[in-house]
Design an enzyme around this catalytic site. Sequence first.
Site, PDB file in Angstrom:
ATOM      1  N   ILE A   7       0.830  -1.198   0.000  1.00 33.77           N
ATOM      2  CA  ILE A   7       0.000   0.000   0.000  1.00 33.77           C
ATOM      3  C   ILE A   7       0.868   1.254   0.000  1.00 33.77           C
ATOM      4  CG2 ILE A   7      -1.770   1.293   1.255  1.00 33.77           C
ATOM      5  CD1 ILE A   7      -2.762  -1.298  -0.036  1.00 33.77           C
ATOM      6  N   SER A  31     -10.393  -1.456   5.284  1.00 30.27           N
ATOM      7  CA  SER A  31      -9.769  -2.475   4.443  1.00 30.27           C
ATOM      8  C   SER A  31     -10.344  -2.473   3.034  1.00 30.27           C
ATOM      9  CB  SER A  31      -9.968  -3.856   5.064  1.00 30.27           C
ATOM     10  OG  SER A  31     -11.322  -4.262   4.935  1.00 30.27           O
ATOM     11  N   CYS A  32      -9.675  -3.184   2.157  1.00 27.95           N
ATOM     12  CA  CYS A  32     -10.112  -3.275   0.763  1.00 27.95           C
ATOM     13  C   CYS A  32     -11.539  -3.807   0.656  1.00 27.95           C
ATOM     14  CB  CYS A  32      -9.155  -4.147  -0.028  1.00 27.95           C
ATOM     15  SG  CYS A  32      -8.851  -5.780   0.706  1.00 27.95           S
ATOM     16  N   ASN A  33     -11.830  -4.891   1.351  1.00 30.96           N
ATOM     17  CA  ASN A  33     -13.158  -5.479   1.257  1.00 30.96           C
ATOM     18  C   ASN A  33     -14.219  -4.578   1.865  1.00 30.96           C
ATOM     19  OD1 ASN A  33     -12.705  -8.022  -0.082  1.00 30.96           O
ATOM     20  ND2 ASN A  33     -11.616  -8.698   1.741  1.00 30.96           N
ATOM     21  N   ASN A  64      -7.197  -5.891  -3.928  1.00 31.86           N
ATOM     22  CA  ASN A  64      -6.819  -5.569  -2.545  1.00 31.86           C
ATOM     23  C   ASN A  64      -5.611  -4.651  -2.454  1.00 31.86           C
ATOM     24  OD1 ASN A  64      -5.820  -8.361  -3.444  1.00 31.86           O
ATOM     25  ND2 ASN A  64      -4.320  -7.801  -1.880  1.00 31.86           N
ATOM     26  N   GLY A 117      -5.968  -2.526   8.576  1.00 29.12           N
ATOM     27  CA  GLY A 117      -5.529  -3.578   9.479  1.00 29.12           C
ATOM     28  C   GLY A 117      -5.608  -3.172  10.936  1.00 29.12           C
ATOM     29  N   ASP A 136      10.965   3.938   6.611  1.00 27.94           N
ATOM     30  CA  ASP A 136      10.832   2.487   6.667  1.00 27.94           C
ATOM     31  C   ASP A 136      11.969   1.919   7.505  1.00 27.94           C
ATOM     32  OD1 ASP A 136      10.366  -0.351   5.950  1.00 27.94           O
ATOM     33  OD2 ASP A 136       9.110   0.491   4.368  1.00 27.94           O
ATOM     34  N   HIS A 169      -9.824 -10.273  -4.666  1.00 28.84           N
ATOM     35  CA  HIS A 169     -10.952 -10.901  -3.987  1.00 28.84           C
ATOM     36  C   HIS A 169     -12.155 -10.920  -4.924  1.00 28.84           C
ATOM     37  CE1 HIS A 169      -8.589 -10.335  -0.382  1.00 28.84           C
ATOM     38  NE2 HIS A 169      -8.720  -9.030  -0.414  1.00 28.84           N
TER      39      HIS A 169
END
Length: 349
Positions: A18, A145-147, A307, A116, A39, A226
């Site tokens: 992402i 989230s994506c879903n 996703n 998440g 990071d 998905h």
Amino acid sequence: MTKEPNKISVGVVGAGVIGRRVVGAVRLQPDMALAGVADVAADWRIAMLAKDGVRLFAASSQASQTLPDAGLDVAGSLEDLIAASDVIVDCTPKGIGAKNADIYRSAGKPFIVQGGEKHDVAGHSFVAEATYGSAFGRDATRVVSCNTTSIVRTLGALKRAGLLKKARGTLMRRATDPWESHLGGIMNTLVPEPTIPSHQGPDARHVDPELDVVTIAIKVPETLAHLHSWYVELTRPATKEEVLDAFAASPRILLIDGDSGLSALNSVKEAMAMEGRPNADLYEVALWSNILAVDGTELCYNYMVDNQAIVIPETIDAIRALASSEEQPEVSMRLTNKALAIGADELRL
């Protein structure tokens, strides 16, 4: 680092699936500037960002050593990136964003976490068409989230058309992200999630408490995307054309025709690649118009969720909302959509 005038300075923490897509999307926005990326890794993904001119920051004291050891220039610490940013987008793995939230709050910087994390981390859950207004000027939000994003988009479209009574969905979830499928993921089996309802339905109600939605989920042995299958009870008898018009009213729902050959996840991804989308990303919900069926007050339909990509435009809109730079969700969405080629006529496949 000097901030660009009249632009929102955005810092991204975490450069994974992402995060690196958020980086690309921010750089395309006319009203945003990328402050840099923090990071802990020093792998090929970070090296490629550096090669592309992205300023790198060490997200930990250890990273301040490992990044230079890998030949990467470090512009500063996580705290330096926060100071250089108007809004922080945390794209770290589950649980880390919740810990980082205290750092962002202590610095007084608005921040975004991803789906998440739990709703309570930000106290607000975001999908642009539903909660942009309530996110405006907040100190934090969570892009769901994506879903969950796909559920709110599609059911929200039916709700705005006055057609939605209740919805029941079955989610066939990809086993792992494509880039790390060599590390694990199920093979030669299907795995039902151990609880009913699965978490996506309750999570959608964090965005819109009025939704009467229940979901169950099954993990399947593929990595591309998905697949959702939905049964919806409508408020009144409707025609297929009315339902398709309701979906088409959302620029982030892409109606596709399986009879054209776009009959499966892989062919849709190939179409995105041929359109020149970065990473063949599908930012929209790709909903099959040819296999949508309406019988009185009963509606059934299927759609695809990428996703890796669907939450990217939502994240961009969330940046504007937290920065209080654009009050109208429609204006923000138009800016985002234009920059990412969402809703372009040639993509109405």
